[in-house]
Design a protein around this motif. Structure first.
Motif, PDB file in Angstrom:
ATOM      1  N   LEU A   1       9.789   6.743  -0.175  1.00  0.00           N
ATOM      2  CA  LEU A   1       9.580   6.142  -1.488  1.00  0.00           C
ATOM      3  C   LEU A   1      10.846   5.454  -1.999  1.00  0.00           C
ATOM      4  O   LEU A   1      10.775   4.380  -2.608  1.00  0.00           O
TER       5      LEU A   1
ATOM      6  N   CYS B   1      -2.220  -2.153  -2.453  1.00  0.00           N
ATOM      7  CA  CYS B   1      -1.897  -1.818  -1.061  1.00  0.00           C
ATOM      8  C   CYS B   1      -2.877  -2.504  -0.115  1.00  0.00           C
ATOM      9  O   CYS B   1      -3.814  -3.176  -0.541  1.00  0.00           O
TER      10      CYS B   1
ATOM     11  N   SER C   1       9.085   2.057  -2.361  1.00  0.00           N
ATOM     12  CA  SER C   1       8.325   2.048  -3.611  1.00  0.00           C
ATOM     13  C   SER C   1       8.951   1.061  -4.594  1.00  0.00           C
ATOM     14  O   SER C   1      10.035   1.291  -5.134  1.00  0.00           O
ATOM     15  N   ARG C   2       8.265  -0.043  -4.841  1.00  0.00           N
ATOM     16  CA  ARG C   2       8.855  -1.129  -5.618  1.00  0.00           C
ATOM     17  C   ARG C   2       9.076  -0.759  -7.085  1.00  0.00           C
ATOM     18  O   ARG C   2      10.031  -1.213  -7.703  1.00  0.00           O
TER      19      ARG C   2
ATOM     20  N   SER D   1       0.899   1.860  -3.996  1.00  0.00           N
ATOM     21  CA  SER D   1       1.131   0.506  -3.493  1.00  0.00           C
ATOM     22  C   SER D   1       1.945   0.504  -2.205  1.00  0.00           C
ATOM     23  O   SER D   1       1.929  -0.486  -1.461  1.00  0.00           O
ATOM     24  N   SER D   2       2.636   1.611  -1.908  1.00  0.00           N
ATOM     25  CA  SER D   2       3.544   1.596  -0.755  1.00  0.00           C
ATOM     26  C   SER D   2       3.179   2.573   0.355  1.00  0.00           C
ATOM     27  O   SER D   2       3.497   2.325   1.523  1.00  0.00           O
TER      28      SER D   2
ATOM     29  N   GLY E   1      -2.520   0.913  -8.525  1.00  0.00           N
ATOM     30  CA  GLY E   1      -1.688   1.070  -7.335  1.00  0.00           C
ATOM     31  C   GLY E   1      -2.468   0.850  -6.059  1.00  0.00           C
ATOM     32  O   GLY E   1      -2.000   0.178  -5.130  1.00  0.00           O
TER      33      GLY E   1
ATOM     34  N   GLY F   1       3.916   3.093  -7.791  1.00  0.00           N
ATOM     35  CA  GLY F   1       4.884   3.125  -6.696  1.00  0.00           C
ATOM     36  C   GLY F   1       4.358   3.830  -5.466  1.00  0.00           C
ATOM     37  O   GLY F   1       4.599   3.386  -4.328  1.00  0.00           O
ATOM     38  N   PHE F   2       3.642   4.931  -5.675  1.00  0.00           N
ATOM     39  CA  PHE F   2       3.106   5.680  -4.536  1.00  0.00           C
ATOM     40  C   PHE F   2       1.987   4.916  -3.840  1.00  0.00           C
ATOM     41  O   PHE F   2       2.041   4.674  -2.628  1.00  0.00           O
TER      42      PHE F   2
END
Length: 383
Positions: free
Chosen positions: A255, A135, A259-260, A109-110, A131, A106-107
């Motif tokens: 996030l 990105c 964050s997906r 990738s976003s 991750g 989540g971190f």
């Protein structure tokens, strides 16, 4: 059922040919030198009972969260636990995730954006690498724990260079899961300050093991103000499940919105949150951390007094690895140890580079002096 596609079957066959096929096992070996349950919290009846009392005390009788936190799953326990986490870890805010893998996915990738640069330790966990791969930032690895190599990259890609980036993220772990070693975190923090880089540290294997209250290495060194984000996980020393990102309020808000792996998943059930709370309460008062540190020192002392020392990686953590090249050889020695009652797992390539296959010893507060002495004596015999 249809047969497995040929390309997939070829991959399985390749793993078999290299003696690297992963399989699930349910057989229990009596003496645990393989789990991440460093303090024995996963088997604690008092933590189990306190979790139950915490739920009933808050009049919560739910088996599941019922949805994502942005829909129906954000019950009031999240507010209570996240406030506790930020206070315990001296952080402006905390955001809970379902697992350490989810938190890192989540971190990374976003947060890093197109035009940004990520420099990450070559031994970073798969969740960090996965991750990063999701990105749009540029990413380069640096030699494991080599701050000189890292600084050369930072200098090359800093604002003074024509090929500058908007922001630089430096990524490491406070304790690496495959070697059990640590970077020079104070020097790394200073380096990031010099180059105005954002430092991100995964503390999965440090929480519960280091610090006066088990707060981890970053906090025990007083470095938390200089770290952009800390990832702490609860499936290891805390003996339960879930993870949190310790960060600023602004990053937490970001996030929640982008964050997906946070947005598109069912939230942790109330019982998981109650167990996190109970485990932190136990962490403050436990004597198990001192016992664990004594066992770590005993293990290191015993290794130093034998011919095994040259093949062990230097570590002050609960993870100690013995390099035994070759999948077949390391699996054979692990099997001998397991047949003797000691659950020591082999780590095979491609999980680690070819030639770096190893036995991984995870030490615990509940391992006895006799068990430590015996397993190392057996290892000396087999090696």
């Amino acid at each position: 059922m249809k047969k497995l596609p040929a390309k997939l079957q070829q991959k399985i066959d390749h793993r078999k040919a290299n003696n690297a096929l992963r399989e699930l096992h349910t057989k229990k070996v009596p003496v645990d030198f393989s789990s991440n349950d460093y303090l024995g919290f996963s088997k604690s009846k008092s933590i189990f009972n306190e979790s139950h009392r915490f739920l009933t005390g808050h009049d919560i009788f739910l088996n599941g969260a019922t949805g994502s936190r942005l829909l129906s799953g954000n019950h009031n326990l999240f507010t209570i636990i996240e406030a506790m986490l930020s206070g315990f870890h001296n952080s402006d805010a905390a955001l809970l995730f379902n697992s350490g893998y989810d938190a890192n996915i989540g971190f990374f990738s976003s947060v890093p954006q197109r035009g940004d640069l990520i420099l990450y330790d070559e031994y970073s966990h798969a969740s960090i690498r996965d991750g990063i791969s999701m990105c749009h930032a540029k990413a380069y690895k640096f030699k494991h724990n080599d701050l000189s190599a890292l600084e050369r990259l930072m200098r090359r890609y800093s604002k003074s260079d024509t090929a500058s980036y908007d922001h630089i993220y430096i990524v490491t772990e406070s304790v690496f899961s495959m070697d059990g070693d640590s970077p020079d975190l104070a020097a790394l923090s200073s380096l990031c300050k010099t180059y105005n880089a954002f430092l991100v540290v995964d503390e999965a294997h440090a929480i519960g093991v280091f610090g006066e209250r088990g707060e981890g290495l970053i906090q025990s060194l007083g470095l938390e103000p200089s770290v952009f984000a800390r990832i702490v996980t609860y499936g290891k020393a805390l003996g339960c499940h879930g993870a949190a990102i310790l960060c600023s309020e602004a990053l937490k808000q970001y996030l929640i919105n982008f964050s997906r792996s946070f947005i598109y998943t069912t939230a942790l059930p109330p019982h998981s949150l109650a167990t996190i709370q109970a485990s932190y309460n136990a962490l403050i008062h436990t004597v198990n951390r001192k016992t664990l540190q004594d066992n770590i020192q005993l293990f290191k002392t015993r290794v130093s007094s034998t011919k095994l020392k040259p093949i062990f990686i230097e570590s002050f953590s609960a993870i100690h690895c013995c390099i035994i090249p070759g999948n077949s050889r390391v699996k054979s020695i692990a099997k001998h140890l397991q047949e003797s009652g000691f659950d020591v797992k082999p780590i095979l390539s491609p999980t680690v580079p070819k030639g770096q296959e190893r036995l991984r010893f995870c030490l615990h507060a509940y391992n006895t002096e006799k068990e430590i002495m015996e397993v190392l004596q057996l290892l000396t015999t087999f090696v």
